[in-house]
Design a protein around this motif. Structure first.
Motif, PDB file in Angstrom:
ATOM      1  N   PHE A 114       0.800  -1.221   0.000  1.00 35.27           N
ATOM      2  CA  PHE A 114       0.000   0.000   0.000  1.00 35.27           C
ATOM      3  C   PHE A 114       0.832   1.269   0.000  1.00 35.27           C
ATOM      4  N   ARG A 115       2.068   1.208   0.469  1.00 37.10           N
ATOM      5  CA  ARG A 115       2.901   2.415   0.464  1.00 37.10           C
ATOM      6  C   ARG A 115       3.292   2.814  -0.960  1.00 37.10           C
ATOM      7  N   GLU A 116       3.425   1.837  -1.828  1.00 37.57           N
ATOM      8  CA  GLU A 116       3.886   2.108  -3.189  1.00 37.57           C
ATOM      9  C   GLU A 116       2.751   2.164  -4.201  1.00 37.57           C
TER      10      GLU A 116
ATOM     11  N   ASN B 111       6.715  13.876  12.601  1.00 42.67           N
ATOM     12  CA  ASN B 111       5.867  15.007  12.234  1.00 42.67           C
ATOM     13  C   ASN B 111       4.978  14.615  11.053  1.00 42.67           C
ATOM     14  N   ILE B 112       4.004  15.459  10.733  1.00 38.85           N
ATOM     15  CA  ILE B 112       3.008  15.093   9.729  1.00 38.85           C
ATOM     16  C   ILE B 112       3.654  14.875   8.362  1.00 38.85           C
ATOM     17  N   THR B 113       4.626  15.691   8.025  1.00 38.39           N
ATOM     18  CA  THR B 113       5.316  15.525   6.743  1.00 38.39           C
ATOM     19  C   THR B 113       6.024  14.183   6.672  1.00 38.39           C
ATOM     20  N   ALA B 114       6.651  13.776   7.785  1.00 38.81           N
ATOM     21  CA  ALA B 114       7.345  12.494   7.824  1.00 38.81           C
ATOM     22  C   ALA B 114       6.366  11.327   7.759  1.00 38.81           C
ATOM     23  N   VAL B 115       5.214  11.484   8.391  1.00 36.35           N
ATOM     24  CA  VAL B 115       4.177  10.448   8.311  1.00 36.35           C
ATOM     25  C   VAL B 115       3.733  10.274   6.860  1.00 36.35           C
ATOM     26  N   ALA B 116       3.493  11.395   6.188  1.00 36.69           N
ATOM     27  CA  ALA B 116       3.096  11.338   4.782  1.00 36.69           C
ATOM     28  C   ALA B 116       4.155  10.624   3.947  1.00 36.69           C
ATOM     29  N   TYR B 117       5.413  10.949   4.192  1.00 34.22           N
ATOM     30  CA  TYR B 117       6.506  10.329   3.446  1.00 34.22           C
ATOM     31  C   TYR B 117       6.586   8.831   3.722  1.00 34.22           C
ATOM     32  N   GLU B 118       6.379   8.441   4.973  1.00 32.75           N
ATOM     33  CA  GLU B 118       6.400   7.015   5.336  1.00 32.75           C
ATOM     34  C   GLU B 118       5.332   6.238   4.570  1.00 32.75           C
ATOM     35  N   LEU B 119       4.237   6.916   4.241  1.00 31.87           N
ATOM     36  CA  LEU B 119       3.117   6.265   3.566  1.00 31.87           C
ATOM     37  C   LEU B 119       3.190   6.391   2.048  1.00 31.87           C
ATOM     38  N   GLY B 120       4.271   6.979   1.550  1.00 32.16           N
ATOM     39  CA  GLY B 120       4.459   7.062   0.111  1.00 32.16           C
ATOM     40  C   GLY B 120       3.960   8.344  -0.528  1.00 32.16           C
ATOM     41  N   TYR B 121       3.722   9.367   0.281  1.00 26.52           N
ATOM     42  CA  TYR B 121       3.240  10.649  -0.238  1.00 26.52           C
ATOM     43  C   TYR B 121       4.351  11.690  -0.147  1.00 26.52           C
ATOM     44  N   ASP B 122       4.756  12.232  -1.277  1.00 28.30           N
ATOM     45  CA  ASP B 122       5.735  13.322  -1.281  1.00 28.30           C
ATOM     46  C   ASP B 122       5.073  14.664  -1.018  1.00 28.30           C
TER      47      ASP B 122
END
Length: 278
Positions: free
Chosen positions: A188-190, A242-253
């Motif tokens: 799901f991340r990719e 932080n929220i930006t890092a959470v987004a990145y962990e989930l595959g969202y730039d």
């Protein structure tokens, strides 16, 4: 730079054979920290009650009940009242492919069920615990392995029996659903589009949606989104990312896109979810 904080993972905790059993009576009123396991945990409640948080759902187990926790699910025991029964820990290798498909299919939907007080499961677990605690014996490992697979299969069969009135669990649509739910846990991340999963399964997006909706009542996109949202909630509640890092962990730039996606599916922003009262 310090490593990013992660959700606590319990791994390599089982006995060398990959099996362990603990008495539910060992639970205390102390709230334990939420964590993941690298193995299955089956909660078999014979008497009393125990309350658990399982991926943001609160489940109270009454006498003669069963709940399974799959590897990777975030969980914790919240409270208990004179519980009697067992915590049965099992390495994933004991879950044959057909059994694993059952557990994956009903993940986050039907993980808890009531049992009859005379179910064979209670006797099987007592026997397994006796063998596990016995001294060296001829073929002990082989017998433990066979009985553990039998118990895991019994649980999978019971889950299917409970749900068989609304699904054809031997049909192609059930098989597709099981494979699809395994795939989204892994990818799901990719991959976030229904067409991508349909390609993995060599079927059309239309047929994938038809199969998933027939078995679960929801479209394929719903389950993809739920997997993303569930992991987002885990990271927001149980880590300091932080929220930006959470987004990145989930595959969202794009942090803003992730925030809109999260709000659309939960009704609240990631920051508001993190700051809410438990």
């Amino acid at each position: 730079m310090n490593p990013k904080p992660k959700i606590l993972l319990h791994k390599d905790e089982l006995k060398s054979i990959g099996i362990d059993i603990k008495s539910l009576s060992l639970l205390t009123d102390v709230t334990h920290p939420a964590h993941r396991d690298d193995h299955f945990m089956f909660i078999i409640q014979a008497k009393g009650s125990s309350t658990w948080e399982l991926d943001f759902n609160t489940i109270t187990l009454e006498p003669n009940s069963l709940c399974y926790v799959a590897p990777g699910q975030v969980h914790r025991n919240i409270s208990s009242e004179k519980p009697e029964g067992w915590l049965f820990f099992v390495d994933p290798s004991f879950a044959l492919q057909q059994y694993r498909e059952v557990f994956d299919t009903f993940l986050n939907s039907n993980q808890y069920l009531l049992l009859d007080k005379n179910e064979d499961l209670f006797e099987l677990v007592v026997l397994l615990q006796k063998w596990l605690e016995s001294g060296e014996a001829l073929l002990k490992t082989q017998m433990l392995t066979s009985l553990t697979k039998t118990i895991v299969g019994w649980i999978a069969q019971k889950i299917l029996t409970t749900n068989e009135k609304r699904i054809d669990f031997e049909g192609s649509k059930y098989v597709i659903t099981a494979k699809f739910k395994q795939l989204i846990q892994q990818k799901f991340r990719e991959y976030k589009q229904v067409k991508e999963y349909a390609d993995f399964l060599n079927i059309t997006p239309l047929y994938l949606n038809e199969a998933i909706k027939k078995i679960t009542g929801f479209a394929a996109s719903y389950w993809i989104h739920q997997e993303i949202i569930l992991e987002a909630k885990r990271l927001l509640q149980y880590t300091d990312l932080n929220i930006t890092a959470v987004a990145y962990e989930l595959g969202y730039d794009d942090y803003a896109y992730f925030s809109r996606f999260f709000k659309k599916n939960t009704g609240t922003t990631p920051l508001h979810f993190r700051n809410r009262k438990p």
